[in-house]
Structure formats: structure tokens, C-alpha cells
Design an enzyme around this catalytic site. Structure first.
Site, PDB file in Angstrom:
ATOM      1  N   LYS A  96      -6.692  11.115  54.704  1.00 53.54           N
ATOM      2  CA  LYS A  96      -7.588  11.184  53.557  1.00 53.54           C
ATOM      3  C   LYS A  96      -7.079  12.155  52.507  1.00 53.54           C
ATOM      4  O   LYS A  96      -7.522  12.111  51.367  1.00 53.54           O
ATOM      5  CB  LYS A  96      -9.013  11.506  53.989  1.00 53.54           C
ATOM      6  CG  LYS A  96      -9.246  12.830  54.664  1.00 53.54           C
ATOM      7  CD  LYS A  96     -10.756  13.038  54.816  1.00 53.54           C
ATOM      8  CE  LYS A  96     -11.201  13.209  56.248  1.00 53.54           C
ATOM      9  NZ  LYS A  96     -10.849  14.505  56.819  1.00 53.54           N
ATOM     10  N   LYS A 101       0.810  20.785  57.856  1.00 55.66           N
ATOM     11  CA  LYS A 101      -0.017  21.266  56.744  1.00 55.66           C
ATOM     12  C   LYS A 101       0.610  22.477  56.063  1.00 55.66           C
ATOM     13  O   LYS A 101       0.427  22.667  54.860  1.00 55.66           O
ATOM     14  CB  LYS A 101      -1.444  21.564  57.215  1.00 55.66           C
ATOM     15  CG  LYS A 101      -2.183  20.281  57.584  1.00 55.66           C
ATOM     16  CD  LYS A 101      -3.685  20.342  57.405  1.00 55.66           C
ATOM     17  CE  LYS A 101      -4.266  18.945  57.596  1.00 55.66           C
ATOM     18  NZ  LYS A 101      -5.707  18.901  57.695  1.00 55.66           N
ATOM     19  N   LYS A 133       0.776   8.467  59.521  1.00 61.58           N
ATOM     20  CA  LYS A 133      -0.636   8.070  59.594  1.00 61.58           C
ATOM     21  C   LYS A 133      -1.301   8.070  58.222  1.00 61.58           C
ATOM     22  O   LYS A 133      -0.913   8.831  57.327  1.00 61.58           O
ATOM     23  CB  LYS A 133      -1.400   8.974  60.578  1.00 61.58           C
ATOM     24  CG  LYS A 133      -1.853  10.297  60.037  1.00 61.58           C
ATOM     25  CD  LYS A 133      -2.932  10.910  60.929  1.00 61.58           C
ATOM     26  CE  LYS A 133      -3.472  12.151  60.232  1.00 61.58           C
ATOM     27  NZ  LYS A 133      -4.760  12.599  60.643  1.00 61.58           N
TER      28      LYS A 133
HETATM   29  P1  ATP Z   1      -6.762  15.286  56.568  1.00 63.88           P
HETATM   30  O1  ATP Z   1      -5.882  14.338  55.841  1.00 63.88           O
HETATM   31  O2  ATP Z   1      -7.714  16.038  55.677  1.00 63.88           O
HETATM   32  O3  ATP Z   1      -6.083  16.136  57.572  1.00 63.88           O
HETATM   33  P2  ATP Z   1      -7.545  13.177  58.297  1.00 63.88           P
HETATM   34  O4  ATP Z   1      -7.652  11.928  57.510  1.00 63.88           O
HETATM   35  O5  ATP Z   1      -6.398  13.331  59.196  1.00 63.88           O
HETATM   36  O6  ATP Z   1      -7.758  14.415  57.375  1.00 63.88           O
HETATM   37  P3  ATP Z   1      -9.529  14.316  60.045  1.00 63.88           P
HETATM   38  O7  ATP Z   1     -10.786  14.837  59.468  1.00 63.88           O
HETATM   39  O8  ATP Z   1      -8.494  15.293  60.405  1.00 63.88           O
HETATM   40  O9  ATP Z   1      -8.902  13.228  59.089  1.00 63.88           O
HETATM   41  O10 ATP Z   1      -9.834  13.386  61.271  1.00 63.88           O
HETATM   42  C1  ATP Z   1     -11.066  12.839  61.592  1.00 63.88           C
HETATM   43  C2  ATP Z   1     -10.931  11.861  62.720  1.00 63.88           C
HETATM   44  O11 ATP Z   1     -10.296  10.686  62.272  1.00 63.88           O
HETATM   45  C3  ATP Z   1     -10.102  12.366  63.903  1.00 63.88           C
HETATM   46  O12 ATP Z   1     -10.681  11.911  65.103  1.00 63.88           O
HETATM   47  C4  ATP Z   1      -8.781  11.724  63.706  1.00 63.88           C
HETATM   48  O13 ATP Z   1      -8.076  11.571  64.903  1.00 63.88           O
HETATM   49  C5  ATP Z   1      -9.189  10.393  63.113  1.00 63.88           C
HETATM   50  N1  ATP Z   1      -8.142   9.861  62.260  1.00 63.88           N
HETATM   51  C6  ATP Z   1      -7.684  10.412  61.122  1.00 63.88           C
HETATM   52  N2  ATP Z   1      -6.730   9.651  60.568  1.00 63.88           N
HETATM   53  C7  ATP Z   1      -6.595   8.579  61.392  1.00 63.88           C
HETATM   54  C8  ATP Z   1      -5.764   7.431  61.355  1.00 63.88           C
HETATM   55  N3  ATP Z   1      -4.907   7.239  60.387  1.00 63.88           N
HETATM   56  N4  ATP Z   1      -5.869   6.540  62.358  1.00 63.88           N
HETATM   57  C9  ATP Z   1      -6.756   6.722  63.354  1.00 63.88           C
HETATM   58  N5  ATP Z   1      -7.573   7.779  63.439  1.00 63.88           N
HETATM   59  C10 ATP Z   1      -7.496   8.706  62.481  1.00 63.88           C
END
Ligand code: ATP
Ligand code: LTN
Length: 336
Positions: free
Chosen positions: A203, A118, A200
């Protein structure tokens, strides 16, 4: 099952209202929570304090917080079965994080993968909160004497540091925190980007074609899968040198409720065109009823406010118990 009959074991998890949720968030996190709420005493939070470690537009943050609450419920989280609340509504999170900060080393935080990622992504805003993110997460988890933390695999490092901090506190001040375990479901633990399948799905990805959002309509979903990066060999099998196809198989299996091997068999002899269409349709079919229910819930703001208000009260009661214990152990004056 009512709340009293459940196992004593406590489960905690949260998602940040930092953007539109993706199918990665759904499969890696929220979907698993639904099953677990009947077995454990569950706390599910909307991590708005974590979200502000990256710049957020205030009105949007507020809107997303409510949307996320509605989405949790639309996905099957039952507010009568668990405690559903907004993190910033319970000040104990910030309070415990401050104490835990004094047991955490700067070097440890600098080594965190998410912090490095980040920081690289937002070089203009490498703020203290971003670096402190794992400590706040440790506070979330430890406040509720959590046993299990269901998350996607990307959060494993944060769980490890949570355990380290808890053990450190217990060693220094005596038994205070329960040491939590991660609960990482294998299937769907990591859904990757449709455009860059070695990373990965996230969002906050700037490329909207990289992620499928839970709010996407059917046509958008089909289009994104049609455009997903694959390779030129046209065989639907999972293999290390076929990250795009492997990712799509993983998505298909997760949404269909079958194994990767079964999915491979189903598409044996079929080309990528048919396969991508099937993945898109399967995902769209699962999301349609969730979207409809979320919309219905968002029209009833009073109901959502009631749920979140009760959730915060519940969480506050549980959190206060741990925080009082912590303050006593570290020697804060409590008026007696
Ligand atoms: P950001 O992009 O804002 O960092 P993020 O999409 O990684 O957000 P988080 O809010 O950090 O989402 O994660 C919420 C939950 O979703 C966590 O348990 C994380 O492990 C899970 N998660 C996020 N992205 C994935 C993915 N691509 N596959 C599986 N699990 C995910
Ligand atoms: N950092 C988490 C969100 C989160 C969380 C938590 C998850 C904040 N606090 C406590 C589990 C337990 C993420 O999933 N990105």
C-alpha cells in the site's frame, strides 16, 4: 453462534492505517478474518502505533484509521462477534513492548527483512520505532494470549521473533505467555505488484499503477490490469519464468474462488487482452459492494465511535490481565 459458544482459542491480527489498502491486504489478511471470526475469539486491531514508524500526516492518519474501521466492517467483520479496536486506545501495547524490549537483542532486529527494506526506502528516517516494530507486534499478539495469527507470508519472520521472545520470557520468568502460531492461507498469501511482479503489492508503493486499491473505481481497476506487466508469449499459464501472468492468475483465482489450474483451463487458448479484462472485472465486481458499504458506514461516525469505544474497553480488559501478570513476574512493585 454467540461469543460464549466459540472455541477458547484466541486469534489476533491487525493492519496498519498507513495508506490505502490494496487487494493484497484484502486477500492476504482481512478476507480470511471474516471466516475465522465465527470459530475463534478474535481481536482485530488498527495498528496506528505501527503506522507512525513511517512518517504520517496527522489528519490523514486519523481519517485513515476511521476508514479502516469502516472497511473492516464493510468486508464482513462483525463487531458483535469480535473485538475491533484501535491499538493506541489500549496503552498496554506500549507498556508490554517496553518490557519485551529488554528481552530482545539489537542484532535480531537489525536482521529483520522488513526493517532492512523500510530503512532502504526511507534512509532519512531510520528511527528506533522502525527497528522496534517487531517487538511492538510481539506485544500486540502476546497481550491477548493468542493462539493463532492470520497474516500474509511477509509477516512470517515477525511471528517467529514473537515466538522466540515469548519463549525467552517464559524460560526466564516462568510460564506467562501462550506461544502463538501463524495462520497463513496459501491462496493469495502473496499478491505481487502489477508493475514489478517479483515483489509484493504494497500500500505504500509510490507507483499507483503497481497496486490495486480497495477504493479504486471500476475504470481504474480495469486500466491497471490492462497495463499490468506480463511477457510476450501470450499463454495464460503459471510458470516461474512468467511472474506477471502467474500473479494475475493468483489474483483471479483468489477473487473468483477457484484454483490456479481451473483458471488456466478457463483461459486456455485466450490471449492476454481477454485475460486481463476478466481479472479486472472479477476484482471490480467483488469490490463494488464493499465500497458502497464502507461509504454508508463512514457517514455514521457515532456508530463507528461506539464500536471502537466498546472494542477498546474489551481489549483493555483482556490485555490488563496479561500485563499485571507480567509486571508481577518481573518484580515491579504493585503496592502490596
Ligand atoms: P506497507 O506497504 O505500509 O508496509 P502493507 O501493504 O505491506 O503495508 P501491512 O499493513 O503491513 O500492509 O499488512 C497488513 C496485512 O496484509 C498483513 O497481514 C500482510 O501480511 C498482508 N499483506 C500485505 N501485503 C500483502 C500482499 N501483497 N499479499 C498478501 N498479503 C499481504
Ligand atoms: N505488522 C503487521 C500489522 C500488525 C499485526 C500485529 C499483524 C501489527 N500488529 C499483530 C498481526 C498481529 C502487518 O501486517 N504488517
Amino acid at each position: 453462534m454467540n461469543m460464549e459458544e466459540k472455541q477458547e482459542k484466541v486469534l489476533y491480527s491487525a493492519v496498519q492505517p498507513s495508506g490505502n489498502l490494496t487487494i493484497g491486504n484484502y486477500v492476504g489478511a482481512i478476507r480470511n478474518w471474516v471466516k475465522l471470526q465465527h470459530e475463534f475469539t478474535c481481536f482485530y486491531a488498527i495498528a496506528d502505533m505501527h503506522a507512525i514508524t513511517v512518517r504520517q500526516e496527522p489528519a490523514e492518519l486519523r481519517r485513515r484509521t476511521l476508514e479502516l474501521a469502516a472497511l473492516y466492517i464493510a468486508c464482513g467483520i462483525d463487531p458483535e462477534q469480535c473485538t475491533l479496536y484501535v491499538q493506541s486506545n489500549v496503552p498496554a501495547h506500549a507498556e508490554l513492548a517496553w518490557v519485551l524490549n529488554t528481552l530482545t537483542y539489537v542484532g535480531e532486529m537489525e536482521r529483520m527483512t522488513q526493517f532492512k527494506d523500510k530503512s532502504a526506502k526511507h534512509p532519512e528516517n531510520v528511527n528506533m520505532g522502525l527497528m522496534d516494530y517487531p517487538v511492538l507486534m510481539a506485544a500486540d499478539i502476546l497481550l491477548y494470549q493468542t493462539d493463532l495469527v492470520p497474516v500474509g507470508i511477509d509477516q512470517r519472520q515477525h511471528l517467529e521473533i514473537t515466538r522466540d521472545i515469548a519463549i525467552r520470557f517464559n524460560n526466564r520468568y516462568g510460564e506467562t505467555f501462550r506461544i502463538p502460531e501463524g495462520y497463513i492461507v496459501k491462496e493469495g498469501a502473496k499478491i505481487n505488484s502489477l508493475q514489478d511482479p517479483l515483489h509484493k503489492m504494497s500500500k505504500s508503493d509510490e507507483n499507483p499503477n503497481a497496486s490495486v486499491y480497495l477504493a479504486d473505481d471500476r475504470d481504474t481497476i480495469l486500466r491497471k490490469f490492462r497495463r499490468a506487466v506480463t511477457d510476450s508469449d501470450n499463454r495464460v499459464i503459471a510458470a516461474e519464468d512468467k511472474p506477471g501472468v502467474t500473479n494475475l492468475l493468483n489474483i483471479y483465482a483468489s477473487f473468483k474462488g477457484c484454483t490456479i489450474a481451473e483458471a488456466e483451463k478457463e483461459f486456455d487458448g485466450k490471449g492476454y487482452g481477454d485475460f486481463k479484462l476478466a481479472v479486472g472485472e472479477t476484482v471490480a465486481d467483488v469490490l463494488a459492494p464493499i465500497q458502497a458499504e464502507q461509504k454508508r458506514l463512514l457517514a455514521d461516525k457515532a456508530y463507528l465511535a461506539g464500536v471502537l469505544g466498546r472494542g477498546a474497553e474489551n481489549a483493555f480488559r483482556a490485555a490488563r490481565r496479561t500485563l499485571s501478570k507480567v509486571y508481577r513476574k518481573i518484580g515491579f512493585y504493585r503496592g502490596e
